[in-house]
Write a protein that holds these residues in place. Structure first.
Motif, PDB file in Angstrom:
ATOM      1  N   ALA A  76     116.795  -3.971  57.207  1.00  0.00           N
ATOM      2  CA  ALA A  76     116.445  -5.104  56.544  1.00  0.00           C
ATOM      3  C   ALA A  76     117.345  -5.670  57.458  1.00  0.00           C
ATOM      4  N   ALA A  77     118.495  -4.930  56.542  1.00  0.00           N
ATOM      5  CA  ALA A  77     119.707  -6.019  56.698  1.00  0.00           C
ATOM      6  C   ALA A  77     121.081  -5.865  57.832  1.00  0.00           C
ATOM      7  N   LEU A  78     120.429  -4.139  58.296  1.00  0.00           N
ATOM      8  CA  LEU A  78     120.574  -4.208  59.778  1.00  0.00           C
ATOM      9  C   LEU A  78     120.244  -4.820  60.852  1.00  0.00           C
ATOM     10  N   ALA A  79     119.622  -4.490  60.530  1.00  0.00           N
ATOM     11  CA  ALA A  79     117.866  -6.160  61.911  1.00  0.00           C
ATOM     12  C   ALA A  79     118.374  -6.837  61.580  1.00  0.00           C
ATOM     13  N   MET A  80     118.822  -7.627  60.393  1.00  0.00           N
ATOM     14  CA  MET A  80     119.609  -9.059  60.521  1.00  0.00           C
ATOM     15  C   MET A  80     121.301  -9.049  61.521  1.00  0.00           C
ATOM     16  N   ASP A 112     125.020   0.357  75.778  1.00  0.00           N
ATOM     17  CA  ASP A 112     125.620   1.789  75.139  1.00  0.00           C
ATOM     18  C   ASP A 112     124.287   1.475  74.048  1.00  0.00           C
ATOM     19  N   GLU A 113     124.492   0.195  72.635  1.00  0.00           N
ATOM     20  CA  GLU A 113     124.024  -0.025  71.686  1.00  0.00           C
ATOM     21  C   GLU A 113     122.169   0.842  71.474  1.00  0.00           C
ATOM     22  N   LEU A 114     121.605  -0.875  72.517  1.00  0.00           N
ATOM     23  CA  LEU A 114     120.591  -1.166  72.862  1.00  0.00           C
ATOM     24  C   LEU A 114     119.432   0.903  73.363  1.00  0.00           C
ATOM     25  N   ARG A 138     110.863  -6.591  60.307  1.00  0.00           N
ATOM     26  CA  ARG A 138     110.835  -7.530  61.083  1.00  0.00           C
ATOM     27  C   ARG A 138     109.965  -8.882  61.179  1.00  0.00           C
ATOM     28  N   ASP A 139     109.009  -8.168  60.862  1.00  0.00           N
ATOM     29  CA  ASP A 139     108.126  -9.006  60.749  1.00  0.00           C
ATOM     30  C   ASP A 139     107.790  -9.987  59.433  1.00  0.00           C
ATOM     31  N   VAL A 140     108.234  -9.521  58.570  1.00  0.00           N
ATOM     32  CA  VAL A 140     108.404 -10.340  56.736  1.00  0.00           C
ATOM     33  C   VAL A 140     110.114 -10.690  56.970  1.00  0.00           C
ATOM     34  N   THR A 141     110.948 -10.341  57.127  1.00  0.00           N
ATOM     35  CA  THR A 141     112.373 -11.039  57.646  1.00  0.00           C
ATOM     36  C   THR A 141     113.053 -11.690  58.396  1.00  0.00           C
ATOM     37  N   GLY A 142     111.804 -11.920  59.267  1.00  0.00           N
ATOM     38  CA  GLY A 142     112.581 -13.393  60.144  1.00  0.00           C
ATOM     39  C   GLY A 142     112.825 -12.562  60.923  1.00  0.00           C
ATOM     40  N   THR A 143     113.171 -11.356  61.625  1.00  0.00           N
ATOM     41  CA  THR A 143     113.957 -10.325  63.086  1.00  0.00           C
ATOM     42  C   THR A 143     112.948 -10.160  64.371  1.00  0.00           C
ATOM     43  N   LEU A 167     115.894  -6.091  69.417  1.00  0.00           N
ATOM     44  CA  LEU A 167     115.080  -5.639  68.486  1.00  0.00           C
ATOM     45  C   LEU A 167     113.748  -5.827  69.206  1.00  0.00           C
ATOM     46  N   ILE A 168     113.403  -6.856  70.372  1.00  0.00           N
ATOM     47  CA  ILE A 168     112.143  -7.072  71.059  1.00  0.00           C
ATOM     48  C   ILE A 168     111.970  -5.697  72.415  1.00  0.00           C
ATOM     49  N   ALA A 169     113.335  -5.622  73.140  1.00  0.00           N
ATOM     50  CA  ALA A 169     113.369  -4.872  74.631  1.00  0.00           C
ATOM     51  C   ALA A 169     113.095  -3.270  73.483  1.00  0.00           C
ATOM     52  N   SER A 170     113.769  -2.871  72.715  1.00  0.00           N
ATOM     53  CA  SER A 170     113.982  -1.220  71.942  1.00  0.00           C
ATOM     54  C   SER A 170     112.286  -1.106  71.546  1.00  0.00           C
ATOM     55  N   SER A 171     111.963  -2.927  70.939  1.00  0.00           N
ATOM     56  CA  SER A 171     110.512  -2.085  70.795  1.00  0.00           C
ATOM     57  C   SER A 171     109.167  -1.388  71.209  1.00  0.00           C
ATOM     58  N   ILE A 172     109.307  -2.662  72.735  1.00  0.00           N
ATOM     59  CA  ILE A 172     108.625  -2.356  73.725  1.00  0.00           C
ATOM     60  C   ILE A 172     109.074  -1.239  73.989  1.00  0.00           C
TER      61      ILE A 172
END
Length: 422
Positions: free
Chosen positions: A40-44, A54-56, A169-174, A180-185
């Protein structure tokens, strides 16, 4: 040796993470060796610092490789898939899958459930008596050979990292972070092993990305990610200010799908279905006008075959609601706006959608609209009818629907298809 804390700190401070750092974090989190708090900390940190290309790419690839990936190269036919970033009345997957399959393309349409104001394809299909959305990989493969189209839930082994990260992400405001959206999809869609992918990226009030510039940026990133993984990827940027078609809900959207497959249906639903089908067919190397198979019944035949293959009965009537309530126009004038997000909210509040994952939905709940922006209405004319099994919910939903529809003097309709990014 790197630790989770080192990686979190580096991203928090704005440093670039290596591919090794990212894949280690994703794999360790999926395996349970990195805690929810740490990821969660990394996502934030990603939410605030962003990711470079490169990271994406590293994040998407790590999520994609976190489970099994499907491959349909042995089917002997081209594969094409579509993903929508979600909207209201967005039943496009339902007519699109059999339409494209009717041209000899395998369409592995792994879909999701609704959450909040956006509807879920699987929830809609489950309104068909007997229809099953949970299939094994062997069943998916058999159905792609014949009849060619399948709409089902992803198997648990596909991109398990995404399921875990998304819930976090759903419960941590991210949730609303571009990388995060692009990599998820894309991790989910690339795991499906399709040759061609067409993305329907929505913009407007009812969209996830309400701002057009942001939606365009998301579309460009996803197209780039798909092409970097060797998948022929195109994004169509489309407007989601007004619900698609005249129905929002579950069984009621299946009903409208049948109208489209019978060669009729609302102009906007037909336009978007045919546009996306055209890109999928082109990607699959087929030169055809998809409108032909809507007109001659071949798409309907493919739909009936798909429903039957998934244990549904295409001839059994769809369930009908016990209670209805109609909202009428308070003023005479031209409908100038119909806030898609608010209409979606009115629909989930009467039982068509869910507030939290796992909540049950009503097959019969939904809204039928009678006017769209640009139509003239007179005071007392019906604007929409709400349907539910829980009539005590009418009051709130009716008020939301009433407030969602504005009338004025004049209206110019914007184009549904904003742009194509390839």
């Amino acid at each position: 040796m790197h630790t989770a804390v080192d990686i979190i700190t580096a991203k928090r401070n704005g440093h670039q993470l290596t591919t090794q750092h990212i894949s280690w974090m994703v794999n360790a989190y999926t395996a349970g060796d990195v805690s929810d708090e740490q990821f969660a900390a990394l996502a934030m940190a990603i939410y605030f610092q962003g990711l470079n290309d490169d990271e994406l790419l590293a994040l998407t690839t790590a999520m994609l490789n976190s489970g099994t990936t499907l491959s349909f190269s042995d089917l002997g036919k081209p594969t094409a898939d579509k993903h929508s970033t979600g909207g209201v009345g967005d039943k496009i997957t339902l007519p699109l899958t059999p339409l494209v399959a009717s041209y000899g393309v395998a369409v592995p349409q792994l879909s999701g459930r609704g959450l909040g104001h956006t509807g879920g394809t699987l929830d809609k299909l489950e309104a068909i008596p007997g229809f099953r959305v949970d299939l094994t990989e062997a069943q998916i493969r058999a159905q792609l050979l014949d009849p060619g189209g399948v709409i089902c839930a992803p198997t648990a082994q596909l991109a398990p990292a995404d399921k875990k990260i998304y819930a976090l992400r759903d419960v941590t405001g991210t949730v609303d972070s571009m990388p995060l959206i692009a990599s998820s999809i894309m991790s989910k869609k690339l795991a499906e092993g399709t040759d061609t992918l067409v993305l329907d990226v929505k913009t407007g009030t009812g969209a996830f990305m309400q701002d057009e510039a942001q939606a365009r940026q998301l579309a460009q990133k996803m197209v780039w990610l798909g092409q970097a993984h060797g998948v022929n990827t195109t994004a169509v940027l489309t407007r989601m200010d007004t619900p698609l078609g005249y129905t929002v809900g579950n069984a009621i959207e299946v009903e409208e799908t049948l109208e489209v497959l019978a060669g009729g249906g609302p102009a906007d639903v037909v336009e978007l279905t045919v546009t996306l089908a055209q890109h999928m067919l082109t990607g699959a190397g087929i030169d055809a006008d998809p409108a032909d198979h809507l007109a001659n019944g071949k798409a309907m035949d493919a739909w009936r075959a798909m429903v039957t293959a998934q244990y549904g009965d295409p001839d059994v009537p769809l369930p009908t609601p016990s209670h209805s309530h109609t909202v009428v126009a308070e003023h005479t004038g031209v409908v100038t706006s119909m806030d898609a997000r608010a209409v979606g909210e009115a629909a989930w509040r009467i039982g068509a959608g869910r507030q939290y994952q796992g909540q049950a939905v009503q097959a019969t709940a939904g809204i039928r609209l009678y006017a769209k922006p640009g139509d003239t209405v007179h005071a007392g004319d019906p604007l929409g009818t709400l349907y539910t099994e829980t009539p005590e919910r009418f009051e709130t939903s009716a008020q939301i629907l009433q407030n969602a529809i504005q009338t004025g003097q004049a209206f110019t309709a914007p184009r549904l298809i904003v742009d194509v990014i390839s």
